[in-house]
Write an enzyme that holds these catalytic residues in place. Structure first.
Site, PDB file in Angstrom:
ATOM      1  N   LYS A 111      -4.321  -9.315  -3.981  1.00  0.00           N
ATOM      2  CA  LYS A 111      -5.860  -9.701  -3.993  1.00  0.00           C
ATOM      3  C   LYS A 111      -6.321 -10.953  -4.831  1.00  0.00           C
ATOM      4  O   LYS A 111      -7.256 -11.454  -4.488  1.00  0.00           O
ATOM      5  CB  LYS A 111      -6.444  -8.422  -4.482  1.00  0.00           C
ATOM      6  CG  LYS A 111      -6.455  -7.240  -3.708  1.00  0.00           C
ATOM      7  CD  LYS A 111      -7.207  -6.107  -4.245  1.00  0.00           C
ATOM      8  CE  LYS A 111      -7.158  -4.782  -3.263  1.00  0.00           C
ATOM      9  NZ  LYS A 111      -7.811  -3.575  -3.719  1.00  0.00           N
ATOM     10  N   LYS A 192      -0.187  -2.275   7.621  1.00  0.00           N
ATOM     11  CA  LYS A 192      -0.680  -0.955   7.303  1.00  0.00           C
ATOM     12  C   LYS A 192      -1.990  -1.118   8.130  1.00  0.00           C
ATOM     13  O   LYS A 192      -2.915  -1.693   8.003  1.00  0.00           O
ATOM     14  CB  LYS A 192      -0.913  -0.520   5.904  1.00  0.00           C
ATOM     15  CG  LYS A 192      -1.607   1.134   5.790  1.00  0.00           C
ATOM     16  CD  LYS A 192      -1.815   1.122   4.265  1.00  0.00           C
ATOM     17  CE  LYS A 192      -2.303   2.476   4.205  1.00  0.00           C
ATOM     18  NZ  LYS A 192      -2.782   2.750   2.649  1.00  0.00           N
ATOM     19  N   LYS A 195      -9.121  -1.014   7.107  1.00  0.00           N
ATOM     20  CA  LYS A 195     -10.519  -1.323   7.493  1.00  0.00           C
ATOM     21  C   LYS A 195     -10.974  -2.794   7.099  1.00  0.00           C
ATOM     22  O   LYS A 195     -12.023  -3.345   7.519  1.00  0.00           O
ATOM     23  CB  LYS A 195     -11.348  -0.369   6.856  1.00  0.00           C
ATOM     24  CG  LYS A 195     -11.667  -0.015   5.433  1.00  0.00           C
ATOM     25  CD  LYS A 195     -12.431   1.101   4.908  1.00  0.00           C
ATOM     26  CE  LYS A 195     -12.175   1.381   3.415  1.00  0.00           C
ATOM     27  NZ  LYS A 195     -10.782   2.085   2.977  1.00  0.00           N
TER      28      LYS A 195
END
Length: 330
Positions: A111, A192, A195
């Site tokens: 991230k 994976k 969203k």
């Protein structure tokens, strides 16, 4: 009876992968365990959020928890920020964490990669996650593979605290479902289903309507040999679709292979789309009933009250063990 804790961030509508990999499993767990299901809104603010959208997402996630079958008479559903002990114990867990071990967290590396600046909370949120779990004397934490490293850190922090101060925390075990723990993207089976993927065709939202679901499944990648057979290494895309089919229908992988022996991807995808639509329809109907209801607020109020009662006791024990505050008069 074991105590189980799980937290999900309110950072957008959950996907079919979230449902099949986690929430569907939660409904089964609540029958024989003491379950705490937490909407971890304080974790969500480690990255910038629109405040109105965040509030909307929190309520939406709470409604989805209940719509999939979480029973407030069996499990405790609550919002993290409504239980102050989470942030308070999170600070204590930071104080027993080392910067080096936090910097080694894979999710922090992912991230923060390529960003000019990131919040300190992005580095230190694993100790808050540890606090979430440890407050409830948790025995088992059901997670996907991507959270396993954080759970190992939670165990390390609990053991470190217990050894240095007092035997306060239960050391939690990690539980990773063998089937469906990692539902993959419809456009790239190496990733994976998420969203946060910028390509909406890569995932099915739990609130997608029938036409959208059918379109997404029809456009899902497969391969060129046209054979419906489960092999994660050689046929990852088809195997992912078969896993979704199995978890939504209750049929085994072997039954699906037999059912589509000699048949093509077109028929398989059409049937899969119908099965997914049927699986999500009652969830969506219940979700819409709950979303703006007093029932939802009453359940969250009751959940916060119970969670506060339990969490406060654990926090006070930890604070006393460290010498925080005043010695209590008898």
């Amino acid at each position: 009876m074991k105590t189980i804790f799980s937290g999900i961030q309110p950072s957008g509508t959950l996907t079919l992968g979230n449902y099949l990999g986690a929430m569907k499993h939660f409904v089964e767990l609540q029958n024989d365990n003491n379950c705490y299901f937490c909407i971890v809104d304080q974790h969500a603010i480690t990255v910038p959020q629109d405040r109105l959208k965040l509030r909307e997402n929190i309520r939406s996630l709470a409604a989805l928890y209940l719509a999939v079958g979480i029973d407030p008479n069996k499990a405790t559903l609550f919002i993290q920020s409504e239980v102050p002990a989470h942030a308070q114990l999170g600070w204590i867990m930071q104080c027993v964490s080392y910067i080096g071990e936090l910097e080694r967290m894979t999710q922090f590396k992912d991230k923060s990669a390529g960003k000019e600046a990131v919040s300190a909370a992005l580095l230190t949120y694993p100790p808050l996650m540890a606090a979430d779990i440890l407050l409830y004397n948790t025995d088992i934490v059901p997670v996907g593979e991507d959270q396993k490293q954080h759970l190992e850190l939670t165990r390390d922090l609990a053991e470190r605290f217990n050894k240095k101060y007092n035997d306060i925390f239960t050391i939690p075990e990690v539980s990773i479902p063998k089937v469906g723990a990692r539902i993959m993207s419809l456009t790239d089976p190496s990733k994976k289903m998420s969203k946060s993927n910028p390509n909406p065709k890569s995932y099915i939202s739990m609130l997608d309507d029938e036409k959208v679901i059918i379109k997404k499944i029809k456009s899902a990648v497969t391969d060129s040999d046209g054979i419906i057979k489960y092999n994660k290494e050689e046929k990852p895309a088809v195997s992912n679709l078969m896993t979704i089919y199995s978890l939504c229908s209750g049929k085994t992988i072997e039954e699906i292979e037999s059912l589509y022996d000699g048949k093509g991807y077109g028929e398989f995808k059409a049937d899969l789309a119908a099965i997914v639509v049927d699986a999500l329809r009652p969830i969506q109907e219940r979700y819409n009933e709950l979303l703006q209801s007093e029932e939802l607020d009453n359940i969250l109020d009751q959940g916060a009250e119970k969670a506060n009662r339990v969490a406060r006791k654990t926090l006070e024990k930890a604070e006393r063990a460290m010498g925080l505050g005043r010695k209590r008069r008898k």
